[in-house]
Design an enzyme around this catalytic site. Structure first.
Site: not given
Ligand code: NAD
Ligand code: UFG
Length: 341
Positions: A150, A126, A154
């Site tokens: 978190y 991330s 990572k």
């Molecule tokens: P998500 O929560 O939708 O998917 C994660 C999946 O992992 C879920 O289906 C959950 O049930 C499963 N899981 C959790 N713990 C587990 C375990 N112990 N064993 C097996 N399965 C398990 O999240 P996502 O948004 O699809 O994110 C996927 C990956 O990408 C994550 O590692 C997250 O940290 C990373 N990531 C997500 C974002 C974002 O904004 N969505 C941004 C940067 C990185």
């Molecule tokens: N925001 C609002 N209101 C809300 C939610 C978010 O104003 O209800 C604003 C935040 O302040 C920020 C922007 O919208 O300015 C984006 O916020 P998000 O929570 O959607 O995303 P972030 O950039 O804070 O974080 C996300 C994921 C993290 C990840 C990061 C970079 O939550 O896990 O992107 O990939 F690490």
């Protein structure tokens, strides 16, 4: 015979979209998921979208023996590792659990891979590993200084993978640092289905638009950005899914380790996202300004050059498509997969 790829967390938001892209390009995803943050319905939808009988194993990544069994049973040749916990706020309150799943879980998976001779792993990292930007756009050589547990899990998992790959273990990796994934597949059948109140902007806006929530709280209007609200690099989840295919091909084809950013290189403010969503959905989205959210920064966007040069990939879809497709999913599934939130 189609090549089997173990997809941990394959029922989740990004994992399900990547499974779809894998099947469309002739791979055979084998899903491993506990459904801790997802629904088996996502897999049913994938099956009906693709006509493919996707194997699913309800296995925790921390169970090394069970991981080995799945890898062996399905002859998995590589792993895409999405499984993990991802909520920044929750990671502060439940640090032990976050380290256990995100770090020990990755350790367990690497151990199983080593035992079973599975050599290639793509890891979901991330942009949060960079912490507060010291320069923009953020390239891969930006200092790594996450500001929350978190992000530190990572970064620790990244280092673990790198250390194991440079030890005697025969492992190659692709580490992908996502910026802000949003949107949904254009079918409207799969999408993001957060449990409880969404933490992230786009799912929150979508739930206001569909009438599940009264208004959006905009965190901060006094950042030094174009309109005072936070700026982020939003990336369509379908573009992100394709990037995993390019990364997998690169890894399997060349046995070369890499770490790349996945973003568009363009930042949008909260108000710009709000306007775009309102315009594609035709819904008004009430919002109220509040204090800045603790830990937020003004502006984050990627330098996506390396992904283009190394993987031959760049994001194709813009903010309008991101909002359109997120809305398609939300409107068709106002209460998510299981309709009972
Ligand atoms: P998500 O929560 O939708 O998917 C994660 C999946 O992992 C879920 O289906 C959950 O049930 C499963 N899981 C959790 N713990 C587990 C375990 N112990 N064993 C097996 N399965 C398990 O999240 P996502 O948004 O699809 O994110 C996927 C990956 O990408 C994550 O590692 C997250 O940290 C990373 N990531 C997500 C974002 C974002 O904004 N969505 C941004 C940067 C990185
Ligand atoms: N925001 C609002 N209101 C809300 C939610 C978010 O104003 O209800 C604003 C935040 O302040 C920020 C922007 O919208 O300015 C984006 O916020 P998000 O929570 O959607 O995303 P972030 O950039 O804070 O974080 C996300 C994921 C993290 C990840 C990061 C970079 O939550 O896990 O992107 O990939 F690490």
């Amino acid at each position: 015979m189609r090549k089997a790829v173990l997809v941990t967390g394959g029922a989740g938001y990004i994992g399900s979209h990547t499974c779809l892209a894998l099947i469309r390009e002739g791979w055979r995803p084998v899903v491993m998921d506990t459904f801790a943050n997802s629904s088996p319905e996502a897999i049913s939808r994938l099956r009906s979208l693709t006509g493919s009988d996707i194997p699913v194993c309800q296995v925790d990544i921390r169970d090394t023996e069970a991981c080995r069994q799945v890898m062996s049973q399905y002859h998995c040749q590589s792993v895409i590792h999405f499984a993990g916990l991802k909520a920044v706020g929750e990671s502060q309150a439940h640090a032990l659990e976050y380290y256990d799943v995100n770090v020990n879980g990755t350790h367990s998976l690497l151990k199983a891979m080593t035992c079973e001779g599975v050599r290639h792993i793509i890891f979901s990292s991330s942009a949060t590993v960079y912490g507060e930007p010291t320069k923009l756009p953020i390239s891969e050589d930006h200092p790594l200084d996450p500001t929350n547990p978190y992000g530190r899990t990572k970064l620790t998992a990244e280092k673990l993978i790198e250390d194991v790959a440079s030890s005697s273990a025969d492992i190659c990796f692709g580490i992908l640092r996502y910026f802000n994934p949003v949107g949904a597949d254009q079918s409207g059948k799969i999408g993001e289905d957060p449990k409880g109140q969404p933490n992230n902007l786009m799912p929150f806006i979508a739930q206001v638009a569909v009438g599940r929530r009264e208004y959006l709280t905009v965190y901060g209007d006094d950042y030094s950005t174009k309109d005072g609200t936070g700026v982020r690099d939003y990336i369509h989840v379908s573009d992100l899914a394709i990037a995993h295919l390019r990364a997998l091909e690169k890894l399997v084809g060349f046995d070369e380790n890499f770490v790349v950013n996945l973003g568009t290189g363009r930042g949008y403010s909260v108000l710009e996202v709000l306007d775009a969503f309102s315009s594609v959905s035709g819904r008004s989205i009430p919002h109220r300004f509040n204090e800045r959210r603790v830990g937020d920064v003004a502006t984050v966007y990627a330098d996506p050059t390396l992904a283009r040069n190394l993987l031959g990939w760049k994001a194709e879809l813009g903010l309008k498509e991101m909002c359109r497709d997120h809305w398609l999913w939300q409107e068709a599934n106002p209460l998510g997969y299981d309709g009972e939130h």
